[in-house]
Design a protein around this motif. Structure first.
Motif, PDB file in Angstrom:
ATOM      1  N   GLY A  16       0.790  -1.305  -0.074  1.00  0.00           N
ATOM      2  CA  GLY A  16      -0.153  -0.122   0.072  1.00  0.00           C
ATOM      3  C   GLY A  16       0.831   1.248  -0.131  1.00  0.00           C
ATOM      4  N   GLU A  17       1.981   1.273   0.098  1.00  0.00           N
ATOM      5  CA  GLU A  17       3.156   2.428   0.181  1.00  0.00           C
ATOM      6  C   GLU A  17       3.077   2.888  -1.211  1.00  0.00           C
ATOM      7  N   ARG A  18       3.085   4.300  -1.438  1.00  0.00           N
ATOM      8  CA  ARG A  18       3.140   4.957  -2.778  1.00  0.00           C
ATOM      9  C   ARG A  18       4.570   5.382  -2.782  1.00  0.00           C
ATOM     10  N   VAL A  69     -10.187 -10.851  -9.037  1.00  0.00           N
ATOM     11  CA  VAL A  69     -10.056  -9.450  -8.729  1.00  0.00           C
ATOM     12  C   VAL A  69     -10.551  -8.987  -7.420  1.00  0.00           C
ATOM     13  N   PRO A  70      -9.965  -8.856  -6.328  1.00  0.00           N
ATOM     14  CA  PRO A  70     -10.422  -8.486  -5.153  1.00  0.00           C
ATOM     15  C   PRO A  70     -10.906  -6.959  -5.156  1.00  0.00           C
ATOM     16  N   ARG A  71     -11.704  -6.834  -4.249  1.00  0.00           N
ATOM     17  CA  ARG A  71     -12.292  -5.362  -4.071  1.00  0.00           C
ATOM     18  C   ARG A  71     -11.422  -4.234  -4.122  1.00  0.00           C
ATOM     19  N   ASP A  72     -10.287  -4.129  -3.341  1.00  0.00           N
ATOM     20  CA  ASP A  72      -9.160  -3.270  -3.091  1.00  0.00           C
ATOM     21  C   ASP A  72      -8.381  -3.135  -4.517  1.00  0.00           C
ATOM     22  N   ALA A  73      -8.181  -4.184  -4.922  1.00  0.00           N
ATOM     23  CA  ALA A  73      -7.688  -4.207  -6.575  1.00  0.00           C
ATOM     24  C   ALA A  73      -8.545  -3.383  -7.474  1.00  0.00           C
ATOM     25  N   ALA A  74      -9.698  -3.767  -7.607  1.00  0.00           N
ATOM     26  CA  ALA A  74     -10.704  -3.175  -8.202  1.00  0.00           C
ATOM     27  C   ALA A  74     -10.909  -1.769  -8.157  1.00  0.00           C
TER      28      ALA A  74
END
Ligand SMILES: [Zn+2]
Ligand SMILES: [Zn+2]
Length: 270
Positions: free
Chosen positions: A106-108, A149-154
């Motif tokens: 999750g790190e940008r 495709v999990p929700r976060d990826a979507a």
């Protein structure tokens, strides 16, 4: 005018490597073929290894890192990997430990003026990820090697104007095909690879949310046919806003896929 393109150097179980280019910032995603193949492909675009600003790895499977050891010897660009991927690679080759730029989930981070967001993908690897690359308001998404495709990826991928999305296999071809039972279960399972129908369903979601270019990738050689993958996704997009759908070939693309032109021509400076 900002020029952005994607150029697939190799795609499929025999090797994966792609080039994202935005306004002169060249980023390779995965190094799953020999460095020689990569440099030959770059040369066709007038680029050399020294022009690469960064490499992003999705996970440690050999079809994504085959060229990594040689790249670490010859290339100077930073190579980014998730903590889990870096640890898995370092176990096999201690040299990787010193040379990889590790990020946490999750790190940008930034590569010049490209804003990069990794997101988790469900796959049988240590800590596989996909990526969003954002440049000048244009979002590009990369998602291969995922069982679903999990929700976060979507959520991450919606709003991208160009997406490289896995369309790995036709479920019927997989079932009837030559793979042993355990491998069939693995490929079709939640930590395996995205099927053509699952790709098609999600492609429609992406197009409803702004995607105008889709590149179908990581097609199985034994359990898929490019025309079948194309046909399934195109059928799912009927009645939706126009979207270019292209299959990333096993070997390198003939032409880079340019995207985000409309956006650029609408801008005040254009
Ligand atoms: Zn994999
Ligand atoms: Zn793979």
């Amino acid at each position: 005018m900002a020029e952005r393109y994607y150029y697939s150097i190799a795609s499929g179980s025999s090797g994966n490597c792609g080039l994202y280019m935005a306004d002169g910032t060249a980023i390779l995603i995965d190094l799953g073929v020999s460095l020689r193949k990569i440099t030959t492909a770059l040369a066709a675009l007038g680029l050399a290894l020294g022009d690469i600003a960064a490499v992003l790895l999705t996970h440690e499977h050999i079809d994504h890192v085959k060229g990594l050891p040689m790249f670490l010897k010859k290339g100077r660009a930073p190579v980014f990997a998730s903590r889990g991927t870096a640890e898995a690679l370092a176990e096999k080759d201690p040299l990787c430990a010193d040379r990889l730029n590790v990020f946490d989930s999750g790190e940008r981070f930034w590569v010049r003026d490209v804003d990069i967001t990794p997101f988790a993908t469900p796959h049988d690897a240590a800590e596989s990820v996909g990526y969003i690359l954002e440049h000048g308001g244009s979002r590009f998404g990369f998602a291969t090697d995922l069982g679903f495709v999990p929700r976060d990826a979507a959520d991450c991928l919606r709003g991208c104007e160009a997406v490289v999305l896995e369309s790995n296999h036709d479920p019927h071809m997989l079932q009837a095909g030559p793979y042993p039972y355990s491998l069939k279960m693995r490929v079709a399972g939640p930590a395996g690879h995205l099927s053509n129908p699952d790709c098609a369903v999600f492609a429609a979601d992406l197009v409803k949310n702004g995607a105008r270019t889709l590149i179908l990738a990581h097609l199985s050689e034994k359990n898929n046919i490019p025309e079948l993958a194309l046909q399934q996704t195109r059928a799912a997009l009927r009645g939706l806003p126009a979207c270019e759908v292209i299959v990333a070939p096993r070997e390198r693309m003939e032409q880079p896929v340019i995207f985000g032109e409309e956006d650029a021509s609408c801008s005040l400076s254009g």
